[in-house]
Enzyme design. Structure first.
Site, short mmCIF file in Angstrom:
data_model
loop_
_atom_site.label_atom_id
_atom_site.label_comp_id
_atom_site.label_asym_id
_atom_site.label_seq_id
_atom_site.Cartn_x
_atom_site.Cartn_y
_atom_site.Cartn_z
N LYS A 44 0.87 -1.16 -0.22
CA LYS A 44 0.00 0.11 -0.01
C LYS A 44 0.87 1.19 -0.17
CE LYS A 44 -3.75 -0.42 0.36
NZ LYS A 44 -4.84 -0.90 -0.63
N ARG A 215 -7.76 -1.81 -10.05
CA ARG A 215 -6.26 -1.43 -9.74
C ARG A 215 -5.30 -1.21 -11.02
NH1 ARG A 215 -5.51 -0.41 -4.34
NH2 ARG A 215 -6.90 -1.06 -2.94
N PHE A 308 -21.83 -17.91 -6.14
CA PHE A 308 -20.60 -18.32 -6.52
C PHE A 308 -19.88 -19.06 -5.36
CE2 PHE A 308 -15.99 -18.35 -7.10
CZ PHE A 308 -15.77 -19.34 -8.06
N LYS A 309 -19.69 -18.22 -4.07
CA LYS A 309 -18.80 -18.37 -3.06
C LYS A 309 -19.59 -19.33 -2.02
CE LYS A 309 -15.96 -14.46 -3.02
NZ LYS A 309 -15.70 -13.06 -2.34
#
Length: 355
Positions: A44, A215, A308-309
């Site tokens: 970070k 990102r 999904f999870k």
């Protein structure tokens, strides 16, 4: 414990002996988290960072890595991402840890310390912190109101092997994983620039498809370099076609499924199911205690991520964390942060959509 008794509450990152001692405590504690590691602060790099701790009889008993973001007005936000690492039920210990921030308060002028440890929710813990003047945010908050998800899908691996772990999945998920293998779906993993680039290809595609922020690729190079052999980039293929990719990290027995992406190629072959199974197999081989699939936007059957999870932890309850615990240093700036800034951000988004 006074500051005279504990002469170095702020970690000196140039003192390798002290850094090693701090790392050993963070990495071996039951409430350890990747996001509290010194190396994560390197990842970070768009935040400033500091690290504080409390010692008793020469041994660290509580520690906290803090990310620091400067805000307009000469103030800053302190964020202990998934921290602190301590016995969080020991409120006096938490207060002592916060007291060690005094030198940093003079340097950075924070208006709040925001904490969200990997500690399970309980009414007792919620009440303990509220009664001691902290501001607690959890069950009443919308997903976007907290920085880290509160409800994580965690598979506790126990004594499972790669065959028996299948019993934790739904029948539909077991069939999809086996079907993917029969049809020639396979995974590859590595840490090379090429692996990162291929992962980024599907990660960026998925983000644009779902119209969510993402990102830049340098972030993932930085992560790879900071975390070394604890990180793997997984890629899933069928024949020569790249189907999906993910970044998984084994943080001293806690394996995190951290970032992932997929394209629209051969999605009917269930590459993501196969890829997660391969990461779980790696976790088992490493002797890890858990596999964290991460959070979801909503505990709702209509939510695709949840759908999904949930098939990977079909027999288990969701792991619900305590949420955000705020210690306020400046009430006026905290009011602006909680009340005014979110309204301005919503207005900005509405104007952007109209434009």
């Amino acid at each position: 414990m006074t500051n005279e008794e504990n002469e170095m509450p702020i970690l000196n990152k140039n003192d390798q002996e002290q850094v090693n001692k701090f790392n050993e405590f963070i990495r071996s504690h039951k409430n350890r988290s990747l996001l509290q590691d010194i190396q994560w602060a390197i990842v970070k790099d768009d935040w400033l960072s500091e690290h504080v701790y409390v010692e008793e009889e020469g041994e660290i008993v509580a520690a906290m890595s803090i990310l620091i973001r400067k805000v307009p007005g000469g103030r800053s936000l302190f964020y202990a991402s998934r921290g602190p690492v301590s016995d969080f039920y020991n409120i006096d210990l938490t207060k002592r840890l916060i007291k060690e921030l005094e030198p940093l308060k003079k340097k950075y002028k924070p208006f709040v310390l925001k904490m969200d440890p990997e500690v399970a929710f309980s009414e007792e813990l919620h009440k303990l912190y509220e009664e001691n003047g902290f501001i607690v945010t959890n069950r009443e908050a919308a997903f976007e109101e907290v920085i880290q998800p509160r409800n994580n899908m965690i598979i506790y691996l126990g004594d499972h092997d790669e065959e028996s772990i299948m019993s934790e999945f739904s029948g539909k998920n077991r069939n999809r994983i086996r079907s993917a293998k029969r049809k020639g779906v396979y995974t590859d993993w590595g840490t090379s620039d090429e692996h990162v680039q291929k992962f980024y290809e599907v990660y960026e595609f998925m983000a644009k498809r779902n119209k969510i922020s993402y990102r830049e690729i340098d972030y993932f190079y930085n992560m790879r370099d900071a975390l070394g052999d604890r990180l793997r980039v997984y890629l899933t293929y069928h024949e020569e076609d790249l189907l999906s990719g993910s970044i998984a990290i084994n943080y001293y027995g806690k394996v995190y499924y951290l970032y992932a992406g997929s394209n629209n190629t051969k999605r009917n072959l269930y590459p993501n199911q196969r890829m997660n199974y391969e990461i779980i197999t790696w976790a088992i081989e490493e002797g890890a205690e858990q596999y964290d699939l991460g959070g979801v936007f909503a505990m709702d059957e209509k939510d695709g991520l949840y759908q999904f999870k949930k098939h990977f932890w079909y027999k288990r309850e969701v792991t619900e964390y305590i949420g955000e615990i705020d210690y306020v240093f400046n009430k006026f700036y905290y009011f602006l942060y909680k009340s005014v800034v979110p309204k301005l951000q919503k207005l900005k988004k509405r104007l952007a959509r109209r434009g």
